[in-house]
Design a protein around this motif. Structure first.
Motif, PDB file in Angstrom:
ATOM      1  N   SER A  24      -1.105  -2.038   3.092  1.00 37.56           N
ATOM      2  CA  SER A  24      -0.433  -0.774   3.440  1.00 37.56           C
ATOM      3  C   SER A  24      -0.827  -0.313   4.840  1.00 37.56           C
ATOM      4  N   ILE A  37       0.739   4.899   1.430  1.00 39.55           N
ATOM      5  CA  ILE A  37      -0.582   5.504   1.315  1.00 39.55           C
ATOM      6  C   ILE A  37      -1.656   4.426   1.222  1.00 39.55           C
ATOM      7  N   THR A  45      -1.513   1.484  -3.962  1.00 40.42           N
ATOM      8  CA  THR A  45      -0.061   1.311  -3.897  1.00 40.42           C
ATOM      9  C   THR A  45       0.441   0.873  -5.276  1.00 40.42           C
ATOM     10  N   ASP A  64       6.162  -3.298   1.382  1.00 44.44           N
ATOM     11  CA  ASP A  64       4.740  -3.278   1.034  1.00 44.44           C
ATOM     12  C   ASP A  64       4.646  -3.308  -0.484  1.00 44.44           C
TER      13      ASP A  64
HETATM   14 MG    MG Z   1      -1.511  -0.741  -0.608  1.00 43.21          MG
END
Ligand code: MG
Ligand code: GDP
Ligand code: K
Length: 300
Positions: A24, A37, A45, A64
Motif C-alpha cells: 500500500s 491505508i 488492507t 493494491d
Molecule cells: Mg496494504
C-alpha cells in the motif's frame, strides 16, 4: 477532459505479496497521493483498492491487494485471500513485492499462485533503505532471479521513493495500447464513503494493540454536505465489550484522538471542512459471518 485518448497505453497492474511488505505504501508513493491505508500491522488492507495514474498518453490502473496470508480461517480472512487471488488474474502486469532478504512460507504461497499467472511479473525487492550491507544486495537479487520465473527484478524503497521511476518505466513498457478507461483527473474508483471509512480504520489500526484491528470494522452512516461543511458519521463495530472500552479510552481520550487524526486526513482528501462523529458498537461475530461481511461492503 473526458475525451478518450487514442493511441495511448492503458492497463491494469496488480500489486501483490504477503502482508506488511509495503504494497500500500508503494501504491501511495507511485501515485504521489494517499489512496490506500497503511500501518505496521499485517492485514491493514482488506479490499482491493484501485489507484489510477494518468500521465500524458499513459494510464496505469493499479490494484493494491490484501496480503495473501496463511493459517487464519475466519470469513474475513478468507475474503481477503480471495480478493488478493482475484486481482492477480486478468491484469497486464503483476508487481510482486517482497521485503529485503526476508523470505518465508507466505512468500512461497504467493510465488506458488503466481506460477499460474500468464502476465509478466516484476519482482520489487522493497525496504532496501533498511539494508546496512549494500554489497549483500546483488547476490541476493541473483539468487531470487534463479529461484523465480520473473521478467524483472528491481530493488526499491517505497517509503523513500527510491528507484520507483525505474519500476514505473518497466511497468509502462509492458502495458497494452488502448484508450484510457478513466478521466485523467480520477485517482480511484472507490466511493468517497469507502475512502472515509478506510481513513477511520487506519487511525484505529495505528492507535491500537495487535489483536483489535482484525476484529473491527467501520461503517459510514452519514455522508452529507451542508454548505461548505461535510458531515460524516461513522459507526465502529467491535466484537467484545472490552474492545469497546479500549477503543474509547480513559475519559474518551483515545476515540477523540482517532477522530481528530481521521478528520485531518479527510479534510486533505476531500478538500473541505469536515464534521466527523464516531460511534462504537458491539456486534459480536461479524468477522466470521458472511452475511454481516456483505452488509459491511466486503463483497466479491
Ligand atoms: Mg496494504
Ligand atoms: P502492506 O501490508 O504490504 O500493504 O504494507 P504497508 O504499506 O501497510 O507497510 C507496512 C509497513 O512497512 C509500514 O509500517 C510501512 O511504513 C513500512 N514500509 C513500507 N515500505 C517501506 C520501505 O520502503 N522502507 C521502510 N523502511 N519501511 C517501509
Ligand atoms: K500493513
Amino acid at each position: 477532459s473526458d475525451s478518450p485518448v487514442l493511441n495511448g497505453r492503458c492497463g491494469y497492474v496488480a500489486i501483490v505479496g504477503r502482508p506488511n511488505v509495503g504494497k500500500s505504501t508503494l501504491l501511495n508513493h507511485l501515485l504521489g497521493q494517499k489512496i490506500s491505508i497503511t500501518s505496521r500491522k499485517p492485514q491493514t488492507t482488506r479490499n482491493a483498492v484501485v489507484g489510477i495514474k494518468t500521465e500524458g498518453d499513459v494510464q496505469i490502473i493499479f490494484v493494491d491487494t490484501p496480503g495473501l496470508h496463511l493459517g487464519q480461517q475466519k470469513a474475513i480472512n478468507r475474503y481477503m485471500n480471495r480478493a488478493a487471488s482475484t486481482a492477480m488474474k486478468d491484469v497486464d502486469v503483476v508487481v510482486f513485492v517482497v521485503d529485503r532478504f526476508i523470505w518465508n512460507e507466505e512468500d512461497d504461497a504467493v510465488a506458488q499462485r503466481l506460477s499460474q499467472v500468464k502476465s509478466p511479473i516484476i519482482l520489487a525487492v522493497n525496504k532496501v533503505d533498511q539494508i546496512e550491507d549494500k554489497d549483500s544486495l546483488l547476490p541476493h537479487l541473483q539468487a531470487l532471479s534463479e529461484k523465480l520465473n520473473v521478467a524483472e527484478i528491481v530493488p526499491i524503497s517505497a517509503l523513500r521513493n527510491a528507484n520507483l521511476e525505474r519500476l514505473e518505466a518497466l511497468i509502462v513498457e509492458r502495458l497494452p495500447e488502448g484508450v484510457h478507461m478513466y478521466p485523467e483527473d480520477q485517482i480511484t474508483d472507490r466511493s468517497s464513503r469507502f475512502m472515509a471509512a478506510e481513513i477511520v480504520r487506519e487511525k484505529i489500526t495505528r492507535q491500537l494493540g495487535d489483536e483489535l484491528p482484525y476484529e473491527m470494522a467501520v461503517e459510514i452512516e452519514e455522508f452529507k454536505q451542508e454548505g461548505s461543511l461535510l458531515n460524516i458519521s461513522a459507526l465502529i463495530l467491535v466484537e467484545k465489550p472490552g474492545q469497546k472500552k479500549i477503543l474509547i479510552g480513559d475519559k474518551g481520550e483515545r476515540i477523540k484522538l482517532i477522530g481528530t487524526q481521521a478528520r485531518l486526513d479527510m479534510e486533505k482528501l476531500f478538500e473541505m471542512k469536515i464534521m466527523l462523529k464516531l460511534w462504537v458498537k458491539i456486534k459480536s461475530g461479524w468477522s466470521d459471518d458472511e452475511r454481516a461481511l456483505r452488509s459491511l461492503g466486503y463483497n466479491d
